[in-house]
Design a protein around this motif. Structure first.
Motif, PDB file in Angstrom:
ATOM      1  N   ARG A  98       4.698  39.785  36.549  1.00 45.97           N
ATOM      2  CA  ARG A  98       6.004  40.403  36.319  1.00 45.97           C
ATOM      3  C   ARG A  98       6.560  39.912  34.991  1.00 45.97           C
ATOM      4  NH1 ARG A  98       7.941  39.983  42.416  1.00 45.97           N
ATOM      5  NH2 ARG A  98       6.943  41.876  43.130  1.00 45.97           N
ATOM      6  N   ASN A  99       7.316  40.790  34.333  1.00 45.91           N
ATOM      7  CA  ASN A  99       7.920  40.392  33.058  1.00 45.91           C
ATOM      8  C   ASN A  99       9.277  39.736  33.304  1.00 45.91           C
ATOM      9  OD1 ASN A  99       9.950  42.417  33.235  1.00 45.91           O
ATOM     10  ND2 ASN A  99       8.549  43.923  32.376  1.00 45.91           N
ATOM     11  N   SER A 100       9.867  39.229  32.252  1.00 54.02           N
ATOM     12  CA  SER A 100      11.130  38.480  32.367  1.00 54.02           C
ATOM     13  C   SER A 100      12.253  39.320  32.952  1.00 54.02           C
ATOM     14  CB  SER A 100      11.550  37.944  30.999  1.00 54.02           C
ATOM     15  OG  SER A 100      10.580  37.065  30.516  1.00 54.02           O
ATOM     16  N   ASN A 101      12.307  40.601  32.593  1.00 54.36           N
ATOM     17  CA  ASN A 101      13.365  41.471  33.121  1.00 54.36           C
ATOM     18  C   ASN A 101      13.226  41.666  34.627  1.00 54.36           C
ATOM     19  OD1 ASN A 101      14.659  41.919  30.651  1.00 54.36           O
ATOM     20  ND2 ASN A 101      13.209  43.530  30.108  1.00 54.36           N
ATOM     21  N   GLU A 102      12.001  41.879  35.095  1.00 50.34           N
ATOM     22  CA  GLU A 102      11.775  42.058  36.533  1.00 50.34           C
ATOM     23  C   GLU A 102      12.107  40.783  37.300  1.00 50.34           C
ATOM     24  OE1 GLU A 102       8.085  45.252  36.516  1.00 50.34           O
ATOM     25  OE2 GLU A 102       7.652  43.134  36.169  1.00 50.34           O
ATOM     26  N   ILE A 103      11.690  39.661  36.756  1.00 55.49           N
ATOM     27  CA  ILE A 103      11.975  38.381  37.409  1.00 55.49           C
ATOM     28  C   ILE A 103      13.482  38.132  37.432  1.00 55.49           C
ATOM     29  CG2 ILE A 103      11.654  35.877  37.288  1.00 55.49           C
ATOM     30  CD1 ILE A 103       8.923  36.474  35.925  1.00 55.49           C
ATOM     31  N   ALA A 104      14.133  38.412  36.311  1.00 51.19           N
ATOM     32  CA  ALA A 104      15.579  38.195  36.206  1.00 51.19           C
ATOM     33  C   ALA A 104      16.342  38.977  37.273  1.00 51.19           C
ATOM     34  CB  ALA A 104      16.063  38.578  34.810  1.00 51.19           C
ATOM     35  N   LYS A 105      15.943  40.216  37.496  1.00 53.00           N
ATOM     36  CA  LYS A 105      16.618  41.037  38.517  1.00 53.00           C
ATOM     37  C   LYS A 105      16.421  40.456  39.909  1.00 53.00           C
ATOM     38  CE  LYS A 105      16.287  45.402  36.042  1.00 53.00           C
ATOM     39  NZ  LYS A 105      15.592  46.701  35.981  1.00 53.00           N
ATOM     40  N   SER A 106      15.217  39.952  40.184  1.00 57.52           N
ATOM     41  CA  SER A 106      14.932  39.473  41.537  1.00 57.52           C
ATOM     42  C   SER A 106      15.583  38.134  41.860  1.00 57.52           C
ATOM     43  CB  SER A 106      13.419  39.391  41.777  1.00 57.52           C
ATOM     44  OG  SER A 106      12.863  38.338  41.041  1.00 57.52           O
ATOM     45  N   ILE A 107      15.906  37.332  40.845  1.00 53.49           N
ATOM     46  CA  ILE A 107      16.506  36.023  41.126  1.00 53.49           C
ATOM     47  C   ILE A 107      17.912  35.885  40.547  1.00 53.49           C
ATOM     48  CG2 ILE A 107      14.311  34.839  41.387  1.00 53.49           C
ATOM     49  CD1 ILE A 107      14.658  33.698  38.584  1.00 53.49           C
ATOM     50  N   SER A 108      18.491  37.002  40.130  1.00 52.34           N
ATOM     51  CA  SER A 108      19.878  37.048  39.649  1.00 52.34           C
ATOM     52  C   SER A 108      20.120  36.124  38.455  1.00 52.34           C
ATOM     53  CB  SER A 108      20.852  36.705  40.774  1.00 52.34           C
ATOM     54  OG  SER A 108      20.695  37.596  41.846  1.00 52.34           O
ATOM     55  N   MET A 109      19.289  36.262  37.446  1.00 53.46           N
ATOM     56  CA  MET A 109      19.454  35.538  36.188  1.00 53.46           C
ATOM     57  C   MET A 109      19.287  36.537  35.056  1.00 53.46           C
ATOM     58  SD  MET A 109      17.151  32.108  36.825  1.00 53.46           S
ATOM     59  CE  MET A 109      17.839  31.053  35.563  1.00 53.46           C
ATOM     60  N   THR A 110      19.575  36.111  33.847  1.00 44.78           N
ATOM     61  CA  THR A 110      19.312  36.964  32.696  1.00 44.78           C
ATOM     62  C   THR A 110      17.867  36.766  32.256  1.00 44.78           C
ATOM     63  OG1 THR A 110      19.962  35.301  31.070  1.00 44.78           O
ATOM     64  CG2 THR A 110      21.714  36.757  31.919  1.00 44.78           C
TER      65      THR A 110
END
Length: 188
Positions: A150-162
């Motif tokens: 997963r890329n940073s954007n996908e990870i960010a959405k799943s763990i509520s971070m930027t």
């Protein structure tokens, strides 16, 4: 809401009962499901599982006079079990099976070394153990990035971070992981 209140409401107006139940316990169920599926599922998977939880409650709920207390524990148990089942099905769907021709199988068998397989399994176990030692959210970020691609954007959405915070945490987590692996005697 108690067990008896749910049974009474379910008899008088199933639609109203459904709305009241979702309104009162929707966030609770979502939190349980999200915590089980955040590492492997999409938002749609999570929302679908939440819907399945409430559907299961309506289909399988049976009033029992012995249980007159709050039904929160019952709902939590159903949510946990549904989320675990969904987690297992998502993991099974994400695992890739490669089929080879019979001609290719001879090459695979001759190249297969049991010692290499054991060393590889042990290395994976140590690596996952060290990643787990990093704690949250670092371990989740590394698992999602390197095991699920997963890329940073996908990870960010799943763990509520930027996405920027995810990249920074990933970089720091990789440094910590290198140190932990060196301490374990693993160099790469």
């Amino acid at each position: 809401m108690t067990n008896k209140e749910l049974a009474d409401m379910l008899q008088s107006s199933p639609a109203e009962c459904h709305r009241a139940l979702v309104k009162e316990y929707g966030r609770y169920v979502y939190a349980i499901v999200y915590n089980k599926l955040r590492g492997c599922g999409t938002n749609e998977d999570i929302e679908e599982c939440v819907s399945d939880v409430f559907a299961d409650i309506f289909i399988k709920f049976e009033y029992n006079e012995k249980y007159t207390d709050d039904i929160k524990a019952y709902i939590g148990t159903v949510a946990k079990h549904k989320a675990i089942d969904r987690f297992r099905s998502l993991i099974a769907a994400n695992s890739h099976t490669v089929y080879a021709d019979e001609d290719d199988m001879g090459e695979l068998v001759s190249d297969f070394s049991m010692n290499e397989h054991i060393e590889s399994s042990e290395m994976r176990r140590v690596l996952l153990d060290k990643i787990d030692q990093l704690g949250e959210p670092d371990s989740t970020i590394l698992i999602q990035k390197f095991y699920y691609n997963r890329n940073s954007n996908e990870i960010a959405k799943s763990i509520s971070m930027t996405a920027v915070a995810v990249r920074a945490r990933c970089s720091r987590a990789m440094s910590k992981l290198r140190t932990l692996l060196l301490e374990a005697g693993i160099t790469g």
